[in-house]
Design a protein around this motif. Structure first.
Motif, PDB file in Angstrom:
ATOM      1  N   TYR A  32     -18.972   2.497  -2.315  1.00 40.65           N
ATOM      2  CA  TYR A  32     -18.902   3.150  -3.618  1.00 40.65           C
ATOM      3  C   TYR A  32     -18.935   2.139  -4.759  1.00 40.65           C
ATOM      4  O   TYR A  32     -18.534   0.984  -4.574  1.00 40.65           O
ATOM      5  CB  TYR A  32     -17.603   3.956  -3.726  1.00 40.65           C
ATOM      6  CG  TYR A  32     -17.560   5.124  -2.777  1.00 40.65           C
ATOM      7  CD1 TYR A  32     -18.036   6.372  -3.171  1.00 40.65           C
ATOM      8  CD2 TYR A  32     -17.063   4.980  -1.480  1.00 40.65           C
ATOM      9  CE1 TYR A  32     -18.009   7.456  -2.301  1.00 40.65           C
ATOM     10  CE2 TYR A  32     -17.032   6.049  -0.604  1.00 40.65           C
ATOM     11  CZ  TYR A  32     -17.513   7.281  -1.017  1.00 40.65           C
ATOM     12  OH  TYR A  32     -17.501   8.336  -0.155  1.00 40.65           O
ATOM     13  N   ARG A  33     -19.376   2.602  -5.929  1.00 39.36           N
ATOM     14  CA  ARG A  33     -19.348   1.737  -7.108  1.00 39.36           C
ATOM     15  C   ARG A  33     -17.922   1.230  -7.322  1.00 39.36           C
ATOM     16  O   ARG A  33     -16.968   1.997  -7.226  1.00 39.36           O
ATOM     17  CB  ARG A  33     -19.834   2.515  -8.342  1.00 39.36           C
ATOM     18  CG  ARG A  33     -20.068   1.634  -9.538  1.00 39.36           C
ATOM     19  CD  ARG A  33     -20.731   2.386 -10.677  1.00 39.36           C
ATOM     20  NE  ARG A  33     -22.047   2.888 -10.335  1.00 39.36           N
ATOM     21  CZ  ARG A  33     -23.156   2.151 -10.296  1.00 39.36           C
ATOM     22  NH1 ARG A  33     -23.108   0.868 -10.571  1.00 39.36           N
ATOM     23  NH2 ARG A  33     -24.311   2.700  -9.977  1.00 39.36           N
ATOM     24  N   GLY A  34     -17.818  -0.061  -7.562  1.00 39.67           N
ATOM     25  CA  GLY A  34     -16.495  -0.664  -7.772  1.00 39.67           C
ATOM     26  C   GLY A  34     -15.882  -1.212  -6.497  1.00 39.67           C
ATOM     27  O   GLY A  34     -14.896  -1.941  -6.550  1.00 39.67           O
ATOM     28  N   ASP A  35     -16.456  -0.858  -5.344  1.00 37.57           N
ATOM     29  CA  ASP A  35     -15.907  -1.383  -4.085  1.00 37.57           C
ATOM     30  C   ASP A  35     -16.130  -2.887  -3.988  1.00 37.57           C
ATOM     31  O   ASP A  35     -17.146  -3.421  -4.463  1.00 37.57           O
ATOM     32  CB  ASP A  35     -16.601  -0.729  -2.869  1.00 37.57           C
ATOM     33  CG  ASP A  35     -16.003   0.621  -2.513  1.00 37.57           C
ATOM     34  OD1 ASP A  35     -15.004   1.027  -3.137  1.00 37.57           O
ATOM     35  OD2 ASP A  35     -16.538   1.272  -1.590  1.00 37.57           O
ATOM     36  N   ARG A  36     -15.179  -3.550  -3.364  1.00 40.06           N
ATOM     37  CA  ARG A  36     -15.295  -4.985  -3.049  1.00 40.06           C
ATOM     38  C   ARG A  36     -14.938  -5.095  -1.586  1.00 40.06           C
ATOM     39  O   ARG A  36     -13.768  -4.985  -1.203  1.00 40.06           O
ATOM     40  CB  ARG A  36     -14.324  -5.783  -3.900  1.00 40.06           C
ATOM     41  CG  ARG A  36     -14.645  -5.656  -5.366  1.00 40.06           C
ATOM     42  CD  ARG A  36     -13.656  -6.378  -6.240  1.00 40.06           C
ATOM     43  NE  ARG A  36     -14.357  -6.786  -7.440  1.00 40.06           N
ATOM     44  CZ  ARG A  36     -14.090  -7.882  -8.132  1.00 40.06           C
ATOM     45  NH1 ARG A  36     -13.122  -8.683  -7.754  1.00 40.06           N
ATOM     46  NH2 ARG A  36     -14.791  -8.189  -9.195  1.00 40.06           N
ATOM     47  N   THR A  37     -15.979  -5.279  -0.800  1.00 42.60           N
ATOM     48  CA  THR A  37     -15.830  -5.133   0.641  1.00 42.60           C
ATOM     49  C   THR A  37     -16.163  -6.439   1.344  1.00 42.60           C
ATOM     50  O   THR A  37     -17.131  -7.106   0.986  1.00 42.60           O
ATOM     51  CB  THR A  37     -16.779  -4.002   1.105  1.00 42.60           C
ATOM     52  OG1 THR A  37     -16.313  -2.776   0.531  1.00 42.60           O
ATOM     53  CG2 THR A  37     -16.810  -3.869   2.605  1.00 42.60           C
ATOM     54  N   GLY A  38     -15.363  -6.774   2.329  1.00 44.72           N
ATOM     55  CA  GLY A  38     -15.628  -7.944   3.158  1.00 44.72           C
ATOM     56  C   GLY A  38     -16.153  -7.509   4.516  1.00 44.72           C
ATOM     57  O   GLY A  38     -15.870  -6.400   4.977  1.00 44.72           O
ATOM     58  N   LEU A  39     -16.945  -8.364   5.122  1.00 46.44           N
ATOM     59  CA  LEU A  39     -17.485  -8.088   6.458  1.00 46.44           C
ATOM     60  C   LEU A  39     -17.332  -9.354   7.285  1.00 46.44           C
ATOM     61  O   LEU A  39     -17.892 -10.401   6.936  1.00 46.44           O
ATOM     62  CB  LEU A  39     -18.954  -7.691   6.304  1.00 46.44           C
ATOM     63  CG  LEU A  39     -19.699  -7.154   7.522  1.00 46.44           C
ATOM     64  CD1 LEU A  39     -18.977  -5.969   8.152  1.00 46.44           C
ATOM     65  CD2 LEU A  39     -21.109  -6.738   7.108  1.00 46.44           C
ATOM     66  N   ILE A  40     -16.521  -9.251   8.322  1.00 43.83           N
ATOM     67  CA  ILE A  40     -16.283 -10.411   9.182  1.00 43.83           C
ATOM     68  C   ILE A  40     -16.536  -9.961  10.610  1.00 43.83           C
ATOM     69  O   ILE A  40     -16.029  -8.919  11.031  1.00 43.83           O
ATOM     70  CB  ILE A  40     -14.842 -10.961   8.986  1.00 43.83           C
ATOM     71  CG1 ILE A  40     -14.639 -12.306   9.679  1.00 43.83           C
ATOM     72  CG2 ILE A  40     -13.774  -9.971   9.426  1.00 43.83           C
ATOM     73  CD1 ILE A  40     -13.366 -13.040   9.219  1.00 43.83           C
ATOM     74  N   ALA A  41     -17.403 -10.658  11.316  1.00 47.77           N
ATOM     75  CA  ALA A  41     -17.742 -10.256  12.685  1.00 47.77           C
ATOM     76  C   ALA A  41     -18.426 -11.443  13.354  1.00 47.77           C
ATOM     77  O   ALA A  41     -18.944 -12.335  12.671  1.00 47.77           O
ATOM     78  CB  ALA A  41     -18.665  -9.040  12.673  1.00 47.77           C
ATOM     79  N   PRO A  42     -18.449 -11.453  14.695  1.00 48.45           N
ATOM     80  CA  PRO A  42     -18.977 -12.615  15.405  1.00 48.45           C
ATOM     81  C   PRO A  42     -20.444 -12.931  15.084  1.00 48.45           C
ATOM     82  O   PRO A  42     -21.185 -12.062  14.615  1.00 48.45           O
ATOM     83  CB  PRO A  42     -18.840 -12.225  16.876  1.00 48.45           C
ATOM     84  CG  PRO A  42     -17.816 -11.144  16.906  1.00 48.45           C
ATOM     85  CD  PRO A  42     -17.920 -10.427  15.601  1.00 48.45           C
ATOM     86  N   THR A 205     -10.823 -12.033  -2.190  1.00 51.04           N
ATOM     87  CA  THR A 205     -11.896 -11.516  -3.062  1.00 51.04           C
ATOM     88  C   THR A 205     -12.254 -10.057  -2.803  1.00 51.04           C
ATOM     89  O   THR A 205     -13.028  -9.480  -3.563  1.00 51.04           O
ATOM     90  CB  THR A 205     -13.195 -12.348  -2.888  1.00 51.04           C
ATOM     91  OG1 THR A 205     -13.486 -12.453  -1.490  1.00 51.04           O
ATOM     92  CG2 THR A 205     -13.082 -13.727  -3.504  1.00 51.04           C
ATOM     93  N   THR A 206     -11.743  -9.462  -1.718  1.00 49.05           N
ATOM     94  CA  THR A 206     -12.158  -8.089  -1.400  1.00 49.05           C
ATOM     95  C   THR A 206     -10.936  -7.192  -1.191  1.00 49.05           C
ATOM     96  O   THR A 206      -9.833  -7.674  -0.940  1.00 49.05           O
ATOM     97  CB  THR A 206     -13.047  -8.038  -0.135  1.00 49.05           C
ATOM     98  OG1 THR A 206     -12.269  -8.390   1.011  1.00 49.05           O
ATOM     99  CG2 THR A 206     -14.234  -8.969  -0.248  1.00 49.05           C
ATOM    100  N   ALA A 207     -11.166  -5.896  -1.296  1.00 48.18           N
ATOM    101  CA  ALA A 207     -10.062  -4.939  -1.170  1.00 48.18           C
ATOM    102  C   ALA A 207     -10.018  -4.298   0.205  1.00 48.18           C
ATOM    103  O   ALA A 207      -9.008  -3.697   0.578  1.00 48.18           O
ATOM    104  CB  ALA A 207     -10.199  -3.859  -2.239  1.00 48.18           C
ATOM    105  N   GLN A 208     -11.145  -4.342   0.930  1.00 44.07           N
ATOM    106  CA  GLN A 208     -11.133  -3.817   2.289  1.00 44.07           C
ATOM    107  C   GLN A 208     -12.089  -4.647   3.133  1.00 44.07           C
ATOM    108  O   GLN A 208     -13.109  -5.125   2.629  1.00 44.07           O
ATOM    109  CB  GLN A 208     -11.508  -2.329   2.367  1.00 44.07           C
ATOM    110  CG  GLN A 208     -12.880  -1.960   1.844  1.00 44.07           C
ATOM    111  CD  GLN A 208     -12.827  -1.572   0.386  1.00 44.07           C
ATOM    112  OE1 GLN A 208     -11.894  -0.925  -0.051  1.00 44.07           O
ATOM    113  NE2 GLN A 208     -13.824  -1.971  -0.384  1.00 44.07           N
TER     114      GLN A 208
END
Ligand SMILES: Nc1ncnc2c1ncn2[C@@H]1O[C@H](COP(=O)(O)OP(=O)(O)OP(=O)(O)O)[C@@H](O)[C@H]1O
Ligand SMILES: [Mg+2]
Length: 242
Positions: A32-42, A205-208
């Motif tokens: 969604y607009r305004g989301d700050r999402t992190g992605l961590i995976a192998p 830096t991210t919220a989820q």
């Protein structure tokens, strides 16, 4: 709850490279607009592939992509989207193609219809913001790895996108430069998804934070130190409890 539609919506995406096994499989994702999402995976789990799907650089074998509330599938659809979503490539050599830094950073704004002098003003400003004053006439292919990463980030920010997709933005940067870029990213008034193997960077830096497992995006509770303060804003997505 956010009642606006997601600006990135991936529905039941399946993807494999020619001759390869499935990289993404029944993947669903809403951003969604305004989301700050992190992605961590192998390594090899499909993170970069996911960004390339969102940008239309590769096509899903099945499933639907909606961006800014509209289905996208043709090259033309993605052309519009690339003005609004900025991708920082994992490898800066995929991003930089002009002989000089100025030409590379001014390319995006010029492409968006700015005049040459406007584009150069934006490029100067963006380079200065990233601590790259004086780099304008440097030969791009002769830059160090970290300098290339920063110039790549400048090319993306110069386009003033609404959404940033940052594929391992701190890779190859020294400690001081990492801290500076982390702060710049944190202070951006933008929606973004960051791929990183650095959990501390993502937590600041991210919220989820999501992960990818067996080709699907999962909300990873173990990685959410603030999970309960944020009250699972994305709790409707598949997420794991051990
Ligand atoms: N162009 C390609 N052709 C064939 N296979 C590919 C191609 N690009 C990536 N792959 C394979 O697809 C899988 C997912 O790759 P991807 O680059 O998306 O992973 P990643 O999660 O970004 O990994 P990393 O953390 O190492 O950057 C890997 O097994 C990779 O070898
Ligand atoms: Mg990758």
């Amino acid at each position: 709850m956010n009642s606006a539609p997601p600006i990135i919506h991936l529905k039941d995406i399946h993807f494999s490279y020619p001759g390869g096994k499935a990289v993404l499989n029944h993947l669903d994702f809403k951003f969604y607009r305004g989301d700050r999402t992190g992605l961590i995976a192998p390594n090899g789990s499909g993170k970069t592939t996911l960004f390339h799907l969102i940008m239309g650089l590769v096509k899903p074998s099945s499933g639907k992509i909606e961006l800014f509330g509209k289905p996208v599938s043709t090259a033309r659809d993605f052309e519009d989207v690339r003005r609004r979503i900025g991708l920082l490539f994992q490898d800066p050599d995929d991003q930089l193609f002009s002989p000089t830094v100025m030409e590379d950073v001014a390319f995006g704004p010029l492409n968006l219809g700015k005049s040459k002098s406007e584009a150069q003003t934006i490029a100067h400003r963006t380079l200065a913001y990233l601590g790259l004053e004086g780099f304008e006439d440097r030969i791009t292919y002769k830059l160090s790895g970290g300098e290339k990463r920063l110039v790549s980030l400048a090319t993306v920010l110069a386009m003033e996108p609404e959404v940033l997709l940052l594929d391992e933005p701190l890779n190859g940067l020294d400690v001081d430069t990492r801290a500076k870029i982390e702060e710049i990213i944190f202070n951006l008034d933008l929606s973004y998804i960051i791929i990183s193997h650095d959990i501390d960077f993502l937590l600041s830096t991210t919220a989820q934070i999501y992960t990818i497992k067996n080709g699907k995006i999962l909300f990873d509770d173990k990685l959410q130190i603030h999970a309960h303060r944020h009250a699972h804003p994305h709790g409707q997505y598949p997420h794991e409890h051990e």
